[in-house]
Structures are given as C-alpha cells and as structure tokens.
Design an enzyme around this catalytic site. Structure first.
Site, PDB file in Angstrom:
ATOM      1  N   TYR A 117       0.557  -0.641   0.081  1.00 49.57           N
ATOM      2  CA  TYR A 117       0.277  -0.073   0.254  1.00 49.57           C
ATOM      3  C   TYR A 117       0.687   1.368  -0.202  1.00 49.57           C
ATOM      4  O   TYR A 117       1.659   1.137   0.986  1.00 49.57           O
ATOM      5  CB  TYR A 117      -1.022   0.108   1.334  1.00 49.57           C
ATOM      6  N   GLY A 133     -15.706  -1.550  -3.933  1.00 45.08           N
ATOM      7  CA  GLY A 133     -14.812  -0.280  -4.191  1.00 45.08           C
ATOM      8  C   GLY A 133     -15.593   0.991  -3.652  1.00 45.08           C
ATOM      9  O   GLY A 133     -16.050   1.565  -4.604  1.00 45.08           O
TER      10      GLY A 133
END
Length: 352
Positions: A61, A217
């Site tokens: 990330y 999402g």
C-alpha cells in the site's frame, strides 16, 4: 461491537476491521485516497473508540508509506490491545528477490514491515497472493520461523483459491508448521463466488474470513446508480478493482439496498455490510474511507441487524450463477432440490 474468534485460534477480533488502503496516496493508490498522518490519526481514533481492535494494511500500500504512517499514528496505542495485520508478496523493489513468497523475501519483508510499523510484533501476517514459483513448503516454513522468532503471532492467506488453501493446510499438518488461521477474500452481495469453495473450506477447516472491499470499491454504497459515477469516487478516478461482470445485476442489487435502507432509515452501505457480517464463517469486514463521514457511516453497520425477510430479499436479488463444473455435483444438486426445482440450476442444465 461484537468480537469473534479468528478461525480456530483464541484471538478475538471485532466484526469490523479498519482498512488502510486510502492512507499514503503514492503511485496507483492515489486513485484510492491520499490520507495523511493527521487524518489517519483521527480515523484510527474514531475506529478504536467504536470498538474496532484490528487494523489491516499491506507493505505494498503506497509502497510502504501506509505502514510508515500507521507506525507514526499508532505509537502507544499498540499497548491498548490494538491488533495489526499486514501482508507481503508483491514486489517492493527492482531486485529479483524483492517480491514473492520465498524464505528470503518473506523474512526480509516482515522485518521491513516491523520497522515501518514501529513495532516488535505483527499480530496477523498474511501472504497477499499465491506464488506459483516458490515451493509451498518453503513459504510455510518461513512463516513458521517468523512465529517462532516472535516477530509474528498468527498467519493467514489472502486471495488464495480452494486448492491453494488445502495444500497449505496439508503441508502445515504434515510438517507440524503454523497453520493459517484466516483467509482474506473478496466477498460481497455483488460477488458471491466465494460461496462455491472458499466459504465451505473456511467452515470445514476452521478458518476465519476477513472481507476486503466489502462495498465493491464503493459501488454498493448507494452513491453509484445506473449511468452515474459521482466525481470524487475511485471509479471516477479510473480504479476498476474489483471488476464487475454483470452490470445489470449490480444495479438490481443496489436498488434493493436503497429500498431496504430507506425503510430502516440507514444508508445502503450499512445494509450491505450488515448482510456480510451475518454470513456464515465471516469474522470481520474491512472498511476504509477517505472522509470521517464514510468511516462513521460504515462503523454504524456493526449494530444493524437485518430481518430474515430483508436477508431473503438480498439473497434472492444477488443469487450468483449456479455453476457445476463436475458432473457429480449435478446429481448431488438433483437430490437436494428435487426434479421440480431443477430450473434453479440454470438454463444450461436439463432435467434428463
């Protein structure tokens, strides 16, 4: 907040986990969010105040920036029962051994994550994806080593297929290694393919399920409607993970979420999350956000209990395609459903 045992372990985690992919904003992750240190501090405190006790991240990330920010934010909070999960697998540099699940990379990746997170131990260390080049025996031995060294407390997998998981568990049993306590998977009202094998394996083998991107999402948040992608969303920025294969089915699910939410005076996102929290074998859903309002709304799902009728409506509108890749599964289904209900198996199945 409810707390559930993570698989066959004695570790109890909250039914909502704080996700951190929006923290950092480097590289392709800028499309997801660019939450900085002070914002992250507020969101962490908000989640902890709500009873969340697990924070999930990954070394990839923002290529380590997310872990660094978490290390800065958590500080003494690690002493207050806060659990941290991270992952390794993807390439973190240009070198030939900067990725994968080899002993070389896993141990060095774990040590790098510990340094970025400013901690002595990772509570749940997860292999982020399958590595077909490294012998699985080597991967499981490396994870076992990390546990025995005290750098890791529990191990899990993410984005594995059914046979990957069973092979890993078999090796753990045969070689007396630490076994996976959990798997982190994509599982939503829109994407229920995990019910074919991954959920049954979790029930049979005693694995906890952590769900990543439980709102697809943001597509199940209620903000997205037919032919409308709001500005400021990750889809508007070009992020297409996870993919949507049947758009019409998606919008029918969204319509049902919106209708139930209106009746209950809650958000569609809360309804979608509550449906998941109530699914068999699901231990925790991982929520993320770019604003305090998003976190507050998602956290409220922990206390939302859907009725049996609401669950039936959501189950029906989100029913996944029924696929039987092996002939014996068809006969099992016939015995279970009866000849009158064979239409449930799909148009490609005859009653012969």
């Amino acid at each position: 907040m409810e707390y559930r045992l993570l698989g066959r372990s004695g570790l109890k985690i909250s039914t909502i986990t704080m996700g951190t992919m929006t923290i950092g904003g480097a590289g392709k992750f800028a499309q997801v969010g660019n939450v900085g240190v002070e914002e992250a501090r507020r969101y962490v405190d908000l989640c902890l105040d709500a009873g969340v006790n697990l924070i999930d991240t990954a070394d990839i990330y923002s290529t380590g920036t997310c872990e660094e920010i978490l290390g800065e934010v958590l500080g003494g909070k690690r002493k207050n029962g806060v659990l941290v999960a991270t992952k390794a697998r993807f390439s973190m540099g240009p070198g030939p051994n900067d990725g994968g699940l080899s002993r070389q990379h896993l141990i060095s990746a774990c040590e790098a994550s510990l340094k970025r997170l400013k901690t002595d131990v990772i509570d749940l260390y997860q292999v982020h994806e399958w590595d077909g080049q490294t012998p699985l025996e080597e991967t499981m031995e490396a994870l076992d080593t990390l546990v025995r060294q005290g750098k890791v407390r529990y191990v899990g997998c993410s984005n594995y297929s059914g046979w990957h998981i069973m092979k890993a568990l078999g090796i753990s049993a045969l070689e007396h290694r630490q076994r996976f306590v959990s798997q982190q998977i994509h599982y939503t009202l829109e994407a229920r393919e995990a019910e074919y094998e991954l959920v049954p394996i979790s029930i049979d083998q005693g694995l906890g399920i952590l769900v990543w991107s439980p709102l697809a999402g943001g597509l199940l948040s209620g903000k997205h409607r037919r032919a409308q992608t709001p500005e400021g969303t990750r889809q508007f920025a070009g992020w297409n993970e996870p993919p949507i294969r049947d758009e019409e089915r998606l919008w029918k699910i969204v319509d049902m979420l919106v209708a139930i939410a209106a009746e209950r005076n809650v958000s569609p996102a809360q309804v979608a999350l509550a449906w998941l929290i109530g699914r068999k074998a699901v231990t925790s859903v991982i929520i993320g956000g770019r604003t305090e309002a998003q976190f507050r709304d998602n956290l409220a799902a922990a206390s939302l209990k859907l009725s049996d009728e609401e669950r039936e409506l959501l189950d029906a509108v989100s029913l996944p395609p029924v696929i039987y890749p092996y002939w014996h599964q068809l006969w099992t289904a016939k015995d279970r459903l009866g000849a009158a209900d064979l239409s449930l198996l799909g148009p490609h199945i005859s009653a012969g």
